[in-house]
Design a protein around this motif. Structure first.
Motif, PDB file in Angstrom:
ATOM      1  N   ILE A  76       0.878  -1.166   0.000  1.00 18.57           N
ATOM      2  CA  ILE A  76       0.000   0.000   0.000  1.00 18.57           C
ATOM      3  C   ILE A  76       0.918   1.219   0.000  1.00 18.57           C
ATOM      4  CG2 ILE A  76      -1.955   1.123   1.124  1.00 18.57           C
ATOM      5  CD1 ILE A  76      -2.344  -1.933   0.346  1.00 18.57           C
ATOM      6  N   ASP A  77       0.847   2.000  -1.081  1.00 19.96           N
ATOM      7  CA  ASP A  77       1.759   3.114  -1.266  1.00 19.96           C
ATOM      8  C   ASP A  77       1.068   4.189  -2.111  1.00 19.96           C
ATOM      9  OD1 ASP A  77       4.785   3.947  -1.142  1.00 19.96           O
ATOM     10  OD2 ASP A  77       4.167   4.275  -3.232  1.00 19.96           O
ATOM     11  N   PRO A  78       1.299   5.473  -1.816  1.00 22.78           N
ATOM     12  CA  PRO A  78       0.646   6.532  -2.582  1.00 22.78           C
ATOM     13  C   PRO A  78       0.902   6.468  -4.092  1.00 22.78           C
ATOM     14  CG  PRO A  78       1.708   7.456  -0.643  1.00 22.78           C
ATOM     15  CD  PRO A  78       2.114   6.013  -0.727  1.00 22.78           C
ATOM     16  N   GLY A  79       1.976   5.819  -4.518  1.00 26.08           N
ATOM     17  CA  GLY A  79       2.285   5.744  -5.935  1.00 26.08           C
ATOM     18  C   GLY A  79       1.590   4.609  -6.667  1.00 26.08           C
ATOM     19  N   GLY A  80       0.786   3.822  -5.961  1.00 24.63           N
ATOM     20  CA  GLY A  80       0.132   2.673  -6.578  1.00 24.63           C
ATOM     21  C   GLY A  80      -1.149   3.014  -7.296  1.00 24.63           C
ATOM     22  N   ALA A  97       1.188  -5.209   2.847  1.00 23.54           N
ATOM     23  CA  ALA A  97       2.301  -4.535   3.521  1.00 23.54           C
ATOM     24  C   ALA A  97       2.022  -3.039   3.571  1.00 23.54           C
ATOM     25  CB  ALA A  97       3.609  -4.805   2.787  1.00 23.54           C
ATOM     26  N   PHE A  98       2.128  -2.493   4.763  1.00 30.55           N
ATOM     27  CA  PHE A  98       1.911  -1.067   5.004  1.00 30.55           C
ATOM     28  C   PHE A  98       3.200  -0.477   5.558  1.00 30.55           C
ATOM     29  CE2 PHE A  98      -2.100  -3.189   5.421  1.00 30.55           C
ATOM     30  CZ  PHE A  98      -3.037  -2.319   4.900  1.00 30.55           C
ATOM     31  N   GLY A  99       3.491   0.738   5.177  1.00 35.18           N
ATOM     32  CA  GLY A  99       4.663   1.418   5.716  1.00 35.18           C
ATOM     33  C   GLY A  99       4.256   2.446   6.750  1.00 35.18           C
ATOM     34  N   ALA A 100       5.243   2.928   7.466  1.00 33.64           N
ATOM     35  CA  ALA A 100       5.008   3.997   8.426  1.00 33.64           C
ATOM     36  C   ALA A 100       4.650   5.273   7.666  1.00 33.64           C
ATOM     37  CB  ALA A 100       6.254   4.226   9.276  1.00 33.64           C
ATOM     38  N   GLU A 101       3.944   6.167   8.323  1.00 37.67           N
ATOM     39  CA  GLU A 101       3.462   7.378   7.653  1.00 37.67           C
ATOM     40  C   GLU A 101       4.594   8.201   7.041  1.00 37.67           C
ATOM     41  OE1 GLU A 101       0.730  11.314   8.584  1.00 37.67           O
ATOM     42  OE2 GLU A 101       0.994   9.798  10.121  1.00 37.67           O
TER      43      GLU A 101
END
Length: 104
Positions: free
Chosen positions: A10-14, A29-33
């Motif tokens: 999950i990423d803003p570029g997806g 998979a999630f990343g930190a803010e």
């Protein structure tokens, strides 16, 4: 170890999250803010999706992002893995209605 389940980051570029865009057997998979996901994990991903947001909103905190994606994922699949809205548990509609009435 090898895994045959798709890794979805999950990423803003997806691509924007839409109904049916998450496989039922996905590993999410999630990343930190602030830091996001590592380049190594991004490179291993089978798919990259983003959470559609209103203009001017750049990110969500991790708990909110996970909640939004899990909600969308749960809406897509019934318990047997077929693409269909999952039914609400018995009595959930009444509980939601009662909660909504107390907030009005």
């Amino acid at each position: 170890p090898a895994c045959h389940r798709p890794l979805v980051v999950i990423d803003p570029g997806g691509e924007p999250l839409r109904p049916g865009s998450l496989p039922s057997d996905a590993i999410l998979a999630f990343g930190a803010e602030r830091e996001g996901l590592s380049r190594e994990l991004m490179a291993r991903a089978d798919k990259c999706v983003s959470i559609p947001m209103s203009p001017g909103v750049s990110s969500l905190n991790l708990a909110t992002a996970v909640s939004a994606v899990l909600y969308a994922w749960g809406w897509d699949y019934s318990w047997d893995g077929s693409l269909a809205p999952a039914p609400l548990p018995e009595g959930a509609g009444d509980a939601i209605a009662n909660w909504t009435e107390t907030r009005a």
